[in-house]
Design an enzyme around this catalytic site. Structure first.
Site, PDB file in Angstrom:
ATOM      1  N   THR A 116      10.237   4.945   6.167  1.00 33.79           N
ATOM      2  CA  THR A 116       9.753   3.877   5.243  1.00 33.79           C
ATOM      3  C   THR A 116      10.837   3.283   4.507  1.00 33.79           C
ATOM      4  O   THR A 116      11.850   4.075   3.935  1.00 33.79           O
ATOM      5  CB  THR A 116       8.705   4.209   4.359  1.00 33.79           C
ATOM      6  OG1 THR A 116       8.338   3.484   3.312  1.00 33.79           O
ATOM      7  CG2 THR A 116       8.851   5.799   3.858  1.00 33.79           C
TER       8      THR A 116
ATOM      9  N   GLU B 108      10.524   2.737   1.559  1.00 32.32           N
ATOM     10  CA  GLU B 108      10.415   3.194   0.204  1.00 32.32           C
ATOM     11  C   GLU B 108      11.758   4.353   0.061  1.00 32.32           C
ATOM     12  O   GLU B 108      11.908   4.756  -0.978  1.00 32.32           O
ATOM     13  CB  GLU B 108       9.116   4.005   0.017  1.00 32.32           C
ATOM     14  CG  GLU B 108       8.001   3.111  -0.566  1.00 32.32           C
ATOM     15  CD  GLU B 108       8.003   2.636  -1.869  1.00 32.32           C
ATOM     16  OE1 GLU B 108       8.164   3.449  -2.890  1.00 32.32           O
ATOM     17  OE2 GLU B 108       7.992   1.331  -2.000  1.00 32.32           O
TER      18      GLU B 108
ATOM     19  N   TYR C  72       6.030  10.104  -3.180  1.00 26.09           N
ATOM     20  CA  TYR C  72       5.863   9.658  -1.820  1.00 26.09           C
ATOM     21  C   TYR C  72       7.291   9.323  -1.080  1.00 26.09           C
ATOM     22  O   TYR C  72       7.431   9.951  -0.142  1.00 26.09           O
ATOM     23  CB  TYR C  72       5.193   8.277  -1.803  1.00 26.09           C
ATOM     24  CG  TYR C  72       5.074   7.661  -0.546  1.00 26.09           C
ATOM     25  CD1 TYR C  72       4.108   8.063   0.561  1.00 26.09           C
ATOM     26  CD2 TYR C  72       6.004   6.670  -0.204  1.00 26.09           C
ATOM     27  CE1 TYR C  72       4.078   7.473   1.821  1.00 26.09           C
ATOM     28  CE2 TYR C  72       5.912   6.114   0.954  1.00 26.09           C
ATOM     29  CZ  TYR C  72       4.860   6.259   2.172  1.00 26.09           C
ATOM     30  OH  TYR C  72       4.873   5.600   3.455  1.00 26.09           O
TER      31      TYR C  72
ATOM     32  N   LYS D 204       9.173  11.489   1.858  1.00 30.37           N
ATOM     33  CA  LYS D 204       9.294  10.848   3.152  1.00 30.37           C
ATOM     34  C   LYS D 204      10.868  11.129   3.458  1.00 30.37           C
ATOM     35  O   LYS D 204      11.405  11.002   4.707  1.00 30.37           O
ATOM     36  CB  LYS D 204       9.105   9.474   3.266  1.00 30.37           C
ATOM     37  CG  LYS D 204       7.699   8.925   3.118  1.00 30.37           C
ATOM     38  CD  LYS D 204       7.000   9.177   4.791  1.00 30.37           C
ATOM     39  CE  LYS D 204       5.656   8.656   4.878  1.00 30.37           C
ATOM     40  NZ  LYS D 204       5.171   8.597   6.347  1.00 30.37           N
TER      41      LYS D 204
HETATM   42  P1  NAP Z   1      -2.756   4.539   6.283  1.00 27.75           P
HETATM   43  O1  NAP Z   1      -3.630   3.383   7.017  1.00 27.75           O
HETATM   44  O2  NAP Z   1      -2.928   5.004   4.849  1.00 27.75           O
HETATM   45  O3  NAP Z   1      -3.169   5.618   7.475  1.00 27.75           O
HETATM   46  C1  NAP Z   1      -2.730   7.027   7.226  1.00 27.75           C
HETATM   47  C2  NAP Z   1      -3.593   7.687   8.428  1.00 27.75           C
HETATM   48  O4  NAP Z   1      -2.880   9.305   7.868  1.00 27.75           O
HETATM   49  C3  NAP Z   1      -4.794   7.950   8.270  1.00 27.75           C
HETATM   50  O5  NAP Z   1      -5.463   8.083   9.618  1.00 27.75           O
HETATM   51  C4  NAP Z   1      -5.351   9.264   7.402  1.00 27.75           C
HETATM   52  O6  NAP Z   1      -6.497   9.586   7.876  1.00 27.75           O
HETATM   53  C5  NAP Z   1      -4.304  10.132   8.030  1.00 27.75           C
HETATM   54  N1  NAP Z   1      -3.960  11.350   7.151  1.00 27.75           N
HETATM   55  C6  NAP Z   1      -3.929  11.257   5.608  1.00 27.75           C
HETATM   56  N2  NAP Z   1      -3.703  12.600   5.178  1.00 27.75           N
HETATM   57  C7  NAP Z   1      -3.838  13.366   6.513  1.00 27.75           C
HETATM   58  C8  NAP Z   1      -3.631  14.629   6.703  1.00 27.75           C
HETATM   59  N3  NAP Z   1      -3.595  15.497   5.732  1.00 27.75           N
HETATM   60  N4  NAP Z   1      -3.859  15.174   7.940  1.00 27.75           N
HETATM   61  C9  NAP Z   1      -4.138  14.431   8.972  1.00 27.75           C
HETATM   62  N5  NAP Z   1      -3.982  13.092   8.996  1.00 27.75           N
HETATM   63  C10 NAP Z   1      -4.090  12.576   7.615  1.00 27.75           C
HETATM   64  O7  NAP Z   1      -1.310   4.282   6.729  1.00 27.75           O
HETATM   65  P2  NAP Z   1      -0.430   3.158   7.577  1.00 27.75           P
HETATM   66  O8  NAP Z   1      -0.410   1.933   6.786  1.00 27.75           O
HETATM   67  O9  NAP Z   1      -1.182   3.149   8.983  1.00 27.75           O
HETATM   68  O10 NAP Z   1       0.892   3.570   7.877  1.00 27.75           O
HETATM   69  C11 NAP Z   1       1.190   4.407   8.905  1.00 27.75           C
HETATM   70  C12 NAP Z   1       2.362   5.677   8.565  1.00 27.75           C
HETATM   71  O11 NAP Z   1       3.452   4.607   8.334  1.00 27.75           O
HETATM   72  C13 NAP Z   1       2.178   6.475   7.162  1.00 27.75           C
HETATM   73  O12 NAP Z   1       3.028   7.672   7.351  1.00 27.75           O
HETATM   74  C14 NAP Z   1       2.821   5.572   6.080  1.00 27.75           C
HETATM   75  O13 NAP Z   1       3.348   6.460   5.103  1.00 27.75           O
HETATM   76  C15 NAP Z   1       4.121   4.817   6.996  1.00 27.75           C
HETATM   77  N6  NAP Z   1       4.593   3.705   6.556  1.00 27.75           N
HETATM   78  C16 NAP Z   1       3.702   2.730   6.508  1.00 27.75           C
HETATM   79  C17 NAP Z   1       4.228   1.228   5.965  1.00 27.75           C
HETATM   80  C18 NAP Z   1       3.002   0.101   5.760  1.00 27.75           C
HETATM   81  O14 NAP Z   1       3.718  -1.055   5.206  1.00 27.75           O
HETATM   82  N7  NAP Z   1       1.841   0.206   6.270  1.00 27.75           N
HETATM   83  C19 NAP Z   1       5.323   1.241   5.839  1.00 27.75           C
HETATM   84  C20 NAP Z   1       6.382   2.151   6.146  1.00 27.75           C
HETATM   85  C21 NAP Z   1       5.995   3.388   6.548  1.00 27.75           C
HETATM   86  P3  NAP Z   1      -7.913   8.914   6.992  1.00 27.75           P
HETATM   87  O15 NAP Z   1      -8.357   7.790   7.722  1.00 27.75           O
HETATM   88  O16 NAP Z   1      -8.778  10.234   7.103  1.00 27.75           O
HETATM   89  O17 NAP Z   1      -7.516   8.852   5.595  1.00 27.75           O
HETATM   90  N1  GDD Z   2      -1.364  -1.300  -4.916  1.00 31.56           N
HETATM   91  C1  GDD Z   2      -0.901  -2.108  -5.713  1.00 31.56           C
HETATM   92  N2  GDD Z   2      -2.121  -2.669  -6.718  1.00 31.56           N
HETATM   93  N3  GDD Z   2       0.145  -2.656  -5.963  1.00 31.56           N
HETATM   94  C2  GDD Z   2       0.324  -3.645  -6.712  1.00 31.56           C
HETATM   95  C3  GDD Z   2      -0.549  -4.215  -7.571  1.00 31.56           C
HETATM   96  C4  GDD Z   2      -1.884  -3.473  -7.341  1.00 31.56           C
HETATM   97  O1  GDD Z   2      -2.942  -4.197  -8.129  1.00 31.56           O
HETATM   98  N4  GDD Z   2       0.009  -5.046  -8.776  1.00 31.56           N
HETATM   99  C5  GDD Z   2       1.387  -5.002  -8.433  1.00 31.56           C
HETATM  100  N5  GDD Z   2       1.445  -4.182  -7.245  1.00 31.56           N
HETATM  101  C6  GDD Z   2       2.938  -3.927  -6.561  1.00 31.56           C
HETATM  102  C7  GDD Z   2       3.438  -2.375  -6.531  1.00 31.56           C
HETATM  103  O2  GDD Z   2       3.856  -1.969  -8.076  1.00 31.56           O
HETATM  104  C8  GDD Z   2       4.567  -2.603  -5.555  1.00 31.56           C
HETATM  105  O3  GDD Z   2       5.474  -2.952  -6.306  1.00 31.56           O
HETATM  106  C9  GDD Z   2       3.917  -3.597  -4.799  1.00 31.56           C
HETATM  107  O4  GDD Z   2       3.064  -4.200  -5.480  1.00 31.56           O
HETATM  108  C10 GDD Z   2       3.579  -3.241  -3.346  1.00 31.56           C
HETATM  109  O5  GDD Z   2       2.439  -2.223  -3.588  1.00 31.56           O
HETATM  110  P1  GDD Z   2       1.839  -1.462  -2.319  1.00 31.56           P
HETATM  111  O6  GDD Z   2       0.870  -2.889  -1.592  1.00 31.56           O
HETATM  112  O7  GDD Z   2       0.675  -0.601  -2.864  1.00 31.56           O
HETATM  113  O8  GDD Z   2       2.644  -0.956  -1.367  1.00 31.56           O
HETATM  114  P2  GDD Z   2       3.998  -0.143  -1.511  1.00 31.56           P
HETATM  115  O9  GDD Z   2       5.299  -1.048  -1.262  1.00 31.56           O
HETATM  116  O10 GDD Z   2       3.861   0.661  -2.710  1.00 31.56           O
HETATM  117  O11 GDD Z   2       3.862   0.772  -0.423  1.00 31.56           O
HETATM  118  C11 GDD Z   2       3.593   0.300   0.955  1.00 31.56           C
HETATM  119  O12 GDD Z   2       4.618   0.252   1.681  1.00 31.56           O
HETATM  120  C12 GDD Z   2       5.429   1.354   1.891  1.00 31.56           C
HETATM  121  C13 GDD Z   2       6.995   0.579   2.544  1.00 31.56           C
HETATM  122  O13 GDD Z   2       7.622  -0.045   1.880  1.00 31.56           O
HETATM  123  C14 GDD Z   2       2.752   1.764   1.532  1.00 31.56           C
HETATM  124  O14 GDD Z   2       2.314   1.188   2.791  1.00 31.56           O
HETATM  125  C15 GDD Z   2       3.632   2.854   1.806  1.00 31.56           C
HETATM  126  O15 GDD Z   2       3.059   3.684   2.748  1.00 31.56           O
HETATM  127  C16 GDD Z   2       4.928   2.158   2.751  1.00 31.56           C
HETATM  128  O16 GDD Z   2       5.873   3.304   2.855  1.00 31.56           O
END
Ligand code: NAP
Ligand code: GDD
Length: 365
Positions: free
Chosen positions: A134, A136, A158, A162
């Protein structure tokens, strides 16, 4: 030709659901892992079963949890996968401050458990491994645009969890010659995005405001900037990384960034609403300036629809993320199909429908 076998941890999440669809289209046999939960947690993948031309014979769901090595070992032993995708995580940054140990156990040790199972089953020559790394990791960014060479500085439990997973993936590649790679993915969204991530909170919240379910949306840091893409474009890259001759880590991003405020303005524009932000810090508000065709009876010019609440601020924030996807563009021929406006349009349309449905139920039952 023998079908490829893949196993997805995180099947029920945003990315897992899109990846399962992609792999089934590519004629894989797909195994996915879901957690036991007291409510049904398969809403993102139910349509795969409901499809009349069901791909069910190629699609298997198993109970499991990344905290359970025995379960992981058995699943890999039983399926002998060609490809393993570790998309499972406690993926919410803010929640990781409240559940740091759990986050570390699942996100860091969970990855190690999968890698250990592949190694202990002597599958290093067969099984390719993808780790969901990520942006992050960059946290307090050391370069304006972050690439594969930018130093890491995570800013949350987090991010730190990672970081372990990133390096243990590199380590197993170097130590055991495992085909293991990290996709360093910047934020990616979709209508299937979890409802407490900021983009989805905004598209849902604005939809609820205009149908009259709520009056105002409470947000955290509006100035944070993110590089947002569409999850469909990003899961394609996860698959592509495992089709290369050599395992390598890649940044996947759009190379463009917007603030949370910008995202709200774009969503409002899509709805025909002009919004202005006044004030600063906790006193900042988003006010309706003008509504095209006066089409929302619940809203009028001067209404405050965005306020700031300090409970949504994080103990340490990642203020800016902006990816440099040059390597992926060159080597993987990366070119996303969606831009930010397409993303806003798809998310807003989907959440508007949901809000209207909720309103209908509230008014009629
Ligand atoms: P998500 O929607 O939160 O999905 C996470 C998945 O992990 C869900 O299926 C969840 O199950 C499962 N999970 C959570 N805890 C678990 C455990 N203890 N054992 C087995 N499974 C578990 O996340 P996503 O947005 O699809 O992201 C996929 C991956 O990419 C994550 O690893 C995230 O950290 C990473 N990532 C995401 C982004 C982004 O912007 N989306 C960016 C960079 C990296 P439940 O459905 O039961 O909760
Ligand atoms: N969630 C949330 N809720 N975020 C807020 C809010 C709010 O009400 N208001 C402002 N933010 C700001 C957060 O402080 C952060 O700076 C930004 O919006 C994005 O927040 P999120 O959408 O929660 O995502 P994230 O960037 O912290 O994390 C996501 O992206 C990562 C990759 O950069 C997640 O998907 C992580 O799993 C992933 O690794």
């Amino acid at each position: 030709m023998k079908k490829k076998v893949a196993i997805i941890w995180g099947l029920t999440g945003q990315d897992g659901s899109y990846l399962a669809e992609l792999l089934l289209q590519k004629k894989y046999i797909v195994h996915g892992v879901k957690r036991r939960s007291s409510l049904i947690n398969t809403s993102r993948i139910d349509h795969i079963y409901q499809n009349p031309q069901s791909k069910i014979r190629n699609f298997f769901i198993h109970y499991g949890d990344l905290s359970d090595y025995g379960n992981i070992f058995k699943l890999i032993s039983d399926t002998k996968p060609d490809e393993v995708y570790n998309l499972a995580a406690q993926s919410h940054v803010d929640v990781s401050f409240q559940k740091p140990e759990y986050t570390a156990d699942i996100n860091a040790l969970g990855t190690l458990r999968i890698l250990e199972a592949i190694k202990n089953l002597n599958l290093a020559n067969k099984t390719k491994f993808y780790q969901a790394s990520t942006s992050e990791l960059y946290g307090l960014v050391k370069e304006k645009k972050q690439s594969e060479n930018t130093p890491f500085y995570p800013r949350s439990p987090y991010g730190v969890s990672k970081l372990f997973s990133y390096w243990i993936t590199v380590n197993y590649r170097e130590a055991y010659n495992l085909f293991a790679c990290n996709g360093i993915l910047f934020n990616h969204e979709s209508p299937r995005r979890g409802e407490t991530f900021v983009t989805r909170k905004i598209t849902r919240g604005l939809s609820d405001i205009i149908v009259g379910n709520i009056n105002c949306l409470y947000m955290g840091n509006l100035s944070a900037k993110r590089d947002w893409g569409h999850a469909k474009d990003y899961v394609r890259m996860q698959w592509l990384m495992l089709q290369q001759k050599k395992a390598k880590d890649y940044v996947i991003a759009t190379g463009r960034q917007y603030s949370i405020r910008d995202f709200i303005v774009k969503c409002c524009k899509h709805l025909g609403i002009q919004i202005t932000f006044n004030g600063s810090g906790l006193k900042e508000v988003g006010i309706v300036n003008n509504i095209k065709n006066n089409k929302y009876p619940h809203l009028k010019s001067g209404d405050i629809i965005i306020r700031v609440d300090k409970k949504y601020f994080r103990p340490s924030e990642v203020e800016t993320l902006l990816g440099d996807p040059s390597l992926a563009k060159k080597k993987l021929k990366w070119s996303p199909k969606y831009n930010i406006n397409d993303l806003v349009e798809e998310m807003m349309n989907s959440d508007l429908k949901a809000a209207e449905r909720d309103k209908f139920i509230k008014d009629n039952f």
